[in-house]
Design a protein around this motif. Structure first.
Motif, short mmCIF file in Angstrom:
data_model
loop_
_atom_site.label_atom_id
_atom_site.label_comp_id
_atom_site.label_asym_id
_atom_site.label_seq_id
_atom_site.Cartn_x
_atom_site.Cartn_y
_atom_site.Cartn_z
N GLN A 76 0.69 -1.36 -0.05
CA GLN A 76 -0.11 -0.08 0.20
C GLN A 76 0.92 1.29 -0.11
OE1 GLN A 76 -3.36 0.53 -0.10
NE2 GLN A 76 -3.39 -1.62 -0.73
N LEU A 77 2.33 1.21 0.42
CA LEU A 77 2.67 2.10 0.31
C LEU A 77 3.23 2.72 -1.09
CD1 LEU A 77 4.60 4.48 1.97
CD2 LEU A 77 6.43 2.84 1.85
N GLY A 78 3.55 1.72 -1.77
CA GLY A 78 3.63 1.97 -3.45
C GLY A 78 2.21 2.57 -4.10
N THR A 79 1.28 2.15 -3.43
CA THR A 79 0.01 2.68 -3.89
C THR A 79 -0.25 3.83 -3.73
OG1 THR A 79 -0.93 0.24 -3.93
CG2 THR A 79 -2.45 2.18 -3.87
N LEU A 80 0.40 4.18 -2.39
CA LEU A 80 0.02 5.61 -1.61
C LEU A 80 0.83 6.49 -2.67
CD1 LEU A 80 0.09 5.05 2.11
CD2 LEU A 80 -1.96 5.77 0.55
N ILE A 81 2.14 6.20 -3.10
CA ILE A 81 3.00 7.14 -3.94
C ILE A 81 2.26 7.33 -5.32
CG2 ILE A 81 5.31 7.19 -5.02
CD1 ILE A 81 6.33 5.56 -2.94
N GLY A 82 1.63 6.25 -5.96
CA GLY A 82 1.15 6.50 -7.05
C GLY A 82 -0.27 7.28 -7.19
N GLY A 83 -1.08 6.86 -5.94
CA GLY A 83 -2.12 7.51 -5.57
C GLY A 83 -2.41 8.89 -5.00
N ALA A 84 -1.04 9.46 -4.89
CA ALA A 84 -1.10 10.75 -4.16
C ALA A 84 -1.44 11.86 -5.03
CB ALA A 84 0.23 10.90 -3.71
N VAL A 85 -1.76 11.62 -6.42
CA VAL A 85 -1.97 12.71 -7.33
C VAL A 85 -3.03 13.42 -7.01
CG1 VAL A 85 -2.61 13.22 -9.90
CG2 VAL A 85 -1.26 11.28 -9.42
N ILE A 86 -4.26 12.93 -6.39
CA ILE A 86 -5.49 13.78 -6.13
C ILE A 86 -5.28 14.58 -5.05
CG2 ILE A 86 -7.89 13.72 -5.61
CD1 ILE A 86 -8.03 11.06 -7.38
N THR A 87 -4.67 13.77 -3.88
CA THR A 87 -4.38 14.77 -2.69
C THR A 87 -3.44 15.81 -2.98
OG1 THR A 87 -4.70 12.72 -1.60
CG2 THR A 87 -3.52 14.37 -0.34
N ILE A 99 7.70 6.32 -10.41
CA ILE A 99 6.65 5.50 -9.68
C ILE A 99 6.67 4.15 -9.98
CG2 ILE A 99 4.09 5.45 -9.15
CD1 ILE A 99 4.13 8.48 -9.76
N GLY A 100 6.51 3.59 -11.07
CA GLY A 100 6.34 2.36 -11.52
C GLY A 100 7.57 1.65 -10.82
N THR A 101 8.66 2.13 -11.18
CA THR A 101 10.07 1.49 -10.63
C THR A 101 9.90 1.19 -8.86
OG1 THR A 101 11.34 2.16 -12.54
CG2 THR A 101 12.54 1.64 -10.55
N GLY A 102 9.39 2.48 -8.34
CA GLY A 102 9.32 2.27 -6.86
C GLY A 102 8.49 1.34 -6.37
N PHE A 103 7.55 1.32 -6.98
CA PHE A 103 6.43 0.11 -6.79
C PHE A 103 6.91 -1.05 -6.77
CE2 PHE A 103 2.48 -2.33 -7.10
CZ PHE A 103 1.66 -1.66 -6.31
N VAL A 104 7.75 -1.38 -7.92
CA VAL A 104 8.44 -2.94 -8.25
C VAL A 104 9.47 -3.02 -6.84
CG1 VAL A 104 9.76 -4.19 -9.39
CG2 VAL A 104 7.93 -2.70 -10.36
N LEU A 105 10.08 -2.09 -6.60
CA LEU A 105 11.11 -1.94 -5.72
C LEU A 105 10.66 -2.31 -4.35
CD1 LEU A 105 13.72 0.69 -6.58
CD2 LEU A 105 13.82 -1.75 -7.02
N LEU A 106 9.50 -1.80 -3.97
CA LEU A 106 8.76 -1.90 -2.71
C LEU A 106 8.17 -3.64 -2.73
CD1 LEU A 106 6.79 1.35 -2.16
CD2 LEU A 106 8.47 0.35 -0.60
N ASN A 107 7.67 -3.83 -3.78
CA ASN A 107 7.22 -5.22 -3.87
C ASN A 107 8.32 -6.48 -3.42
OD1 ASN A 107 4.16 -5.88 -5.08
ND2 ASN A 107 4.89 -3.86 -5.63
N ILE A 108 9.34 -6.01 -4.20
CA ILE A 108 10.36 -6.98 -3.84
C ILE A 108 10.99 -6.99 -2.62
CG2 ILE A 108 13.11 -7.33 -4.57
CD1 ILE A 108 12.48 -6.36 -7.32
N VAL A 109 11.05 -5.81 -1.90
CA VAL A 109 11.44 -5.71 -0.42
C VAL A 109 10.33 -6.33 0.26
CG1 VAL A 109 11.66 -3.97 1.37
CG2 VAL A 109 12.69 -3.53 -0.82
N VAL A 110 9.04 -6.14 0.16
CA VAL A 110 7.94 -6.82 0.89
C VAL A 110 8.16 -8.27 0.83
CG1 VAL A 110 5.33 -6.96 0.82
CG2 VAL A 110 6.40 -4.96 0.84
#
Length: 330
Positions: free
Chosen positions: A262-273, A305-316
């Motif tokens: 969800q941290l990766g999702t928050l980074i990508g989903g912060a556009v509206i906020t 954003i996409g690369t960060g999401f992938v890296l977070l997935n690998i760490v998780v």
């Protein structure tokens, strides 16, 4: 399968996903209406001028040549230059990234601090008013749109009560740390930083808070029905020790997984906020790039954003495999 081989497999899969993200982002420029030349060229530009701009941008080359050149430049860390400011896209993107990361981490902290106690209270006081209140909060948090919540928070706490600023980012995290030895008063800087961060973090973290609350509640209820809980109670262990040392610890394993994802999702989903609060992060930069058709900035932002999401997935995945080695054997 060993732990190292598991990480290598996840790493190779991550590289494939990043390559897919880069390819999709590259193709987006060609399937959307309009041309980058229209953004760069003056309105009264002649055909010769437009042709020269196309040559400078490499748009006169075949599509596969442009794609290979784009991949090669990315491997060297070159995302191109902004069509508007002529600043390297990598510089402009990474200047905005810390603000988005700061907001996403703050929203995660808000979610964890609120959701875990709520989930525990809801599970241990099942079918009581506290349980109903926590589940109602979860349902409300999941159902409330971020943009509406942000606007309401601004109207109430910034406009009516004048407690928090309406928008903007007064200071960043690093500026707050620098204030320890800097000329500006440390307390003033930190207070201004937290005040500007509070409402956006609440807005972005509300859905996450509701999600984790429900996850902790269901996990606690499942664990409380296990045989080891009855055994520990039969041994006379205090109920607080049973709940928090044994039950909650086992419940937090899937929570850690969801937290990372969800941290990766928050980074990508912060556009509206970021748009609601004029937060100077990647989300605001993406909206500006879309409106200005500034493709290098838009592509660079999406790739980061996409690369960060992938890296977070690998760490998780790595953390989850460490906590539960059975994952490696599957």
């Amino acid at each position: 399968m060993g732990y190292g081989r598991f990480l290598l497999k996840r790493g190779v899969q991550g590289v494939g996903v990043v390559w897919g993200v880069v390819t999709v982002v590259f193709i987006l420029r060609f399937i959307t209406p309009g041309s980058p030349i229209d953004t760069v060229a003056p309105l009264d530009a002649s055909q010769e001028t437009r042709q020269r701009i196309a040559e400078d941008l490499g748009l006169d080359q075949p599509l596969y040549v442009q794609y290979l050149d784009y991949l090669w430049e990315l491997l060297q860390g070159n995302m191109g230059y902004s069509y508007i400011s002529s600043i390297p896209a990598s510089v402009q993107v990474f200047q905005k990234l810390p603000a988005t990361l700061e907001l996403a981490v703050a929203a995660s902290v808000v979610a964890v601090v609120i959701s875990i106690p709520l989930g525990v209270i809801s599970a241990t006081r099942r079918h009581q008013p506290a349980d109903y209140a926590a589940t109602s909060f979860s349902l409300l948090g999941i159902s409330t749109p971020n943009f509406w919540l942000g606007i309401m928070l601004v109207l109430v706490f910034a406009v009516e009560l004048n407690v928090f600023p309406t928008s903007g980012r007064a200071y960043g995290f690093m500026q707050s740390l620098a204030a320890i030895t800097g000329p500006e008063p440390f307390f003033t800087v930190v207070t201004a930083w937290l005040a500007s961060l509070f409402l956006p973090a609440i807005t972005l973290g509300t859905y996450f808070t509701a999600l984790i609350t429900r996850l902790v509640r269901s996990g606690m209820l499942d664990e409380l029905s296990e045989g080891y809980v009855r055994a520990t109670r039969a041994k006379g262990l205090p109920e607080t020790l049973v709940r928090y040392k044994h039950v909650l610890r086992n419940t937090l394993v899937p929570v850690v997984t969801v937290l990372g994802l969800q941290l990766g999702t928050l980074i990508g989903g912060a556009v509206i906020t970021e748009a609601v609060f004029a937060w100077p992060g990647l989300g605001t930069e993406i909206i500006r790039a879309i409106n200005a058709r500034d493709w290098p900035i838009l592509q660079g932002s999406l790739i980061v954003i996409g690369t960060g999401f992938v890296l977070l997935n690998i760490v998780v995945d790595a953390l989850y495999a460490y906590l539960d080695p059975r994952v490696i054997a599957e």
